[in-house]
Design a protein around this motif. Structure first.
Motif, PDB file in Angstrom:
ATOM      1  N   TYR A 135       0.841  -1.196   0.000  1.00 20.46           N
ATOM      2  CA  TYR A 135       0.000   0.000   0.000  1.00 20.46           C
ATOM      3  C   TYR A 135       0.876   1.246   0.000  1.00 20.46           C
ATOM      4  N   LYS A 136       0.302   2.362  -0.433  1.00 21.37           N
ATOM      5  CA  LYS A 136       0.982   3.658  -0.386  1.00 21.37           C
ATOM      6  C   LYS A 136       0.740   4.315   0.968  1.00 21.37           C
ATOM      7  N   VAL A 137       1.750   5.005   1.486  1.00 24.33           N
ATOM      8  CA  VAL A 137       1.571   5.754   2.730  1.00 24.33           C
ATOM      9  C   VAL A 137       0.422   6.736   2.531  1.00 24.33           C
ATOM     10  N   GLY A 138      -0.429   6.841   3.524  1.00 29.56           N
ATOM     11  CA  GLY A 138      -1.664   7.617   3.417  1.00 29.56           C
ATOM     12  C   GLY A 138      -2.833   6.715   3.075  1.00 29.56           C
ATOM     13  N   GLY A 139      -2.509   5.469   2.707  1.00 26.72           N
ATOM     14  CA  GLY A 139      -3.527   4.479   2.369  1.00 26.72           C
ATOM     15  C   GLY A 139      -3.186   3.100   2.910  1.00 26.72           C
ATOM     16  N   ILE A 140      -2.279   3.038   3.875  1.00 26.48           N
ATOM     17  CA  ILE A 140      -1.891   1.736   4.434  1.00 26.48           C
ATOM     18  C   ILE A 140      -2.991   1.228   5.355  1.00 26.48           C
ATOM     19  N   SER A 141      -3.386   0.006   5.125  1.00 25.19           N
ATOM     20  CA  SER A 141      -4.383  -0.670   5.951  1.00 25.19           C
ATOM     21  C   SER A 141      -3.712  -1.823   6.680  1.00 25.19           C
ATOM     22  N   PRO A 142      -4.185  -2.170   7.870  1.00 20.23           N
ATOM     23  CA  PRO A 142      -3.651  -3.357   8.523  1.00 20.23           C
ATOM     24  C   PRO A 142      -4.184  -4.647   7.872  1.00 20.23           C
ATOM     25  N   PHE A 143      -5.239  -4.503   7.077  1.00 22.21           N
ATOM     26  CA  PHE A 143      -5.880  -5.657   6.436  1.00 22.21           C
ATOM     27  C   PHE A 143      -5.312  -5.887   5.041  1.00 22.21           C
ATOM     28  N   GLY A 144      -4.964  -7.116   4.734  1.00 30.09           N
ATOM     29  CA  GLY A 144      -4.532  -7.465   3.379  1.00 30.09           C
ATOM     30  C   GLY A 144      -3.159  -6.968   2.995  1.00 30.09           C
ATOM     31  N   GLN A 145      -2.283  -6.810   3.952  1.00 30.09           N
ATOM     32  CA  GLN A 145      -0.915  -6.400   3.626  1.00 30.09           C
ATOM     33  C   GLN A 145      -0.213  -7.511   2.852  1.00 30.09           C
ATOM     34  N   ARG A 146       0.702  -7.114   2.000  1.00 29.45           N
ATOM     35  CA  ARG A 146       1.450  -8.065   1.170  1.00 29.45           C
ATOM     36  C   ARG A 146       2.131  -9.130   2.020  1.00 29.45           C
ATOM     37  N   LYS A 147       2.745  -8.708   3.120  1.00 26.38           N
ATOM     38  CA  LYS A 147       3.423  -9.638   4.024  1.00 26.38           C
ATOM     39  C   LYS A 147       2.778  -9.491   5.407  1.00 26.38           C
ATOM     40  N   SER A 148       2.336 -10.593   5.960  1.00 26.27           N
ATOM     41  CA  SER A 148       1.705 -10.564   7.279  1.00 26.27           C
ATOM     42  C   SER A 148       2.696 -10.063   8.328  1.00 26.27           C
ATOM     43  N   THR A 149       2.256  -9.116   9.128  1.00 23.39           N
ATOM     44  CA  THR A 149       3.110  -8.479  10.121  1.00 23.39           C
ATOM     45  C   THR A 149       2.401  -8.508  11.477  1.00 23.39           C
ATOM     46  N   PRO A 150       3.126  -8.798  12.556  1.00 24.00           N
ATOM     47  CA  PRO A 150       2.481  -8.740  13.875  1.00 24.00           C
ATOM     48  C   PRO A 150       1.862  -7.355  14.093  1.00 24.00           C
ATOM     49  N   THR A 151       0.635  -7.362  14.596  1.00 27.97           N
ATOM     50  CA  THR A 151      -0.135  -6.122  14.744  1.00 27.97           C
ATOM     51  C   THR A 151      -0.684  -6.001  16.158  1.00 27.97           C
ATOM     52  N   VAL A 152      -0.699  -4.771  16.666  1.00 23.77           N
ATOM     53  CA  VAL A 152      -1.335  -4.459  17.940  1.00 23.77           C
ATOM     54  C   VAL A 152      -2.244  -3.250  17.706  1.00 23.77           C
ATOM     55  N   ILE A 153      -3.434  -3.301  18.315  1.00 28.15           N
ATOM     56  CA  ILE A 153      -4.403  -2.216  18.207  1.00 28.15           C
ATOM     57  C   ILE A 153      -4.450  -1.495  19.549  1.00 28.15           C
ATOM     58  N   ASP A 154      -4.441  -0.164  19.502  1.00 24.06           N
ATOM     59  CA  ASP A 154      -4.507   0.588  20.747  1.00 24.06           C
ATOM     60  C   ASP A 154      -5.801   0.263  21.488  1.00 24.06           C
ATOM     61  N   GLU A 155      -5.676   0.133  22.802  1.00 22.80           N
ATOM     62  CA  GLU A 155      -6.803  -0.258  23.655  1.00 22.80           C
ATOM     63  C   GLU A 155      -7.967   0.720  23.598  1.00 22.80           C
ATOM     64  N   MET A 156      -7.739   1.949  23.167  1.00 21.43           N
ATOM     65  CA  MET A 156      -8.830   2.929  23.094  1.00 21.43           C
ATOM     66  C   MET A 156      -9.886   2.515  22.065  1.00 21.43           C
ATOM     67  N   ALA A 157      -9.543   1.620  21.143  1.00 20.37           N
ATOM     68  CA  ALA A 157     -10.528   1.128  20.177  1.00 20.37           C
ATOM     69  C   ALA A 157     -11.685   0.438  20.879  1.00 20.37           C
ATOM     70  N   GLN A 158     -11.420  -0.136  22.046  1.00 19.39           N
ATOM     71  CA  GLN A 158     -12.449  -0.867  22.778  1.00 19.39           C
ATOM     72  C   GLN A 158     -13.516   0.048  23.375  1.00 19.39           C
ATOM     73  N   LEU A 159     -13.297   1.343  23.337  1.00 16.44           N
ATOM     74  CA  LEU A 159     -14.286   2.300  23.828  1.00 16.44           C
ATOM     75  C   LEU A 159     -15.448   2.479  22.844  1.00 16.44           C
ATOM     76  N   TYR A 160     -15.296   1.990  21.627  1.00 17.76           N
ATOM     77  CA  TYR A 160     -16.266   2.232  20.560  1.00 17.76           C
ATOM     78  C   TYR A 160     -16.873   0.929  20.043  1.00 17.76           C
ATOM     79  N   ASP A 161     -18.113   1.027  19.568  1.00 15.55           N
ATOM     80  CA  ASP A 161     -18.744  -0.115  18.905  1.00 15.55           C
ATOM     81  C   ASP A 161     -18.162  -0.297  17.510  1.00 15.55           C
ATOM     82  N   ILE A 162     -17.792   0.841  16.899  1.00 17.49           N
ATOM     83  CA  ILE A 162     -17.246   0.861  15.535  1.00 17.49           C
ATOM     84  C   ILE A 162     -16.045   1.798  15.519  1.00 17.49           C
ATOM     85  N   VAL A 163     -14.989   1.397  14.808  1.00 21.91           N
ATOM     86  CA  VAL A 163     -13.853   2.291  14.571  1.00 21.91           C
ATOM     87  C   VAL A 163     -13.647   2.407  13.061  1.00 21.91           C
TER      88      VAL A 163
END
Length: 157
Positions: A98-126
């Motif tokens: 992906y191009k910077v400004g459009g990088i998604s954690p989903f569907g990356q060319r090479k699988s990379t270990p990922t961590v999501i900030d805990e503040m995401a859990q404050l929302y039903d949808i992010v």
């Protein structure tokens, strides 16, 4: 603009519910995530940016609120490492497909270990980048974490 990216294809194939949100991408915006939130009229703290980094020299992906900064110390700890730094743009683009400004954690060319900030859990949808500039997707944080095999952790300073 195509609304299909490697990430959206994989999420659809896995049966994960998400919605797409196109917006007018501003390449001159100082902070893309904040500009995206403003363009869509959503809370910046509910809009998450995808950052590629390195912990102890190994590639990692972190997903953090657009209105926050990543703590390198907390990021390294989340990956059980000693030190962290941001990945260089060409390396991030080559690794993810992906191009910077459009990088998604989903569907990356090479699988990379990922961590999501805990503040995401404050929302039903992010809102997270769907894999191209000018396109976010909305998803339940638990669905994103499950799909990415990503734990939640405190990543921001």
């Amino acid at each position: 603009m195509s609304k299909t990216t490697p990430g959206t294809l994989l999420l659809s194939k896995a049966g994960i519910a998400f919605d797409l949100h196109p917006y007018d991408y501003d390449p001159d915006a100082p902070r893309v995530g904040l500009q995206a939130a403003e363009a869509l009229g959503i809370d910046a703290s509910q809009t998450f940016k995808t950052l590629m980094a390195e912990v102890d020299g190994k590639p990692v992906c972190v997903v953090v609120p657009s209105d926050c900064e990543v703590s390198m110390k907390k990021m390294a700890a989340a990956f059980h490492g000693k030190s962290g730094q941001m990945m260089k743009v060409p390396d991030a683009e080559r690794l993810t497909g992906y191009k910077v400004g459009g990088i998604s954690p989903f569907g990356q060319r090479k699988s990379t270990p990922t961590v999501i900030d805990e503040m995401a859990q404050l929302y039903d949808i992010v809102y997270i980048n769907a894999g191209q500039r000018g396109l976010l997707l909305s998803i339940a944080p638990d669905d994103a974490a499950h799909f990415l095999s990503a734990p939640f952790a405190d990543l921001t300073s």
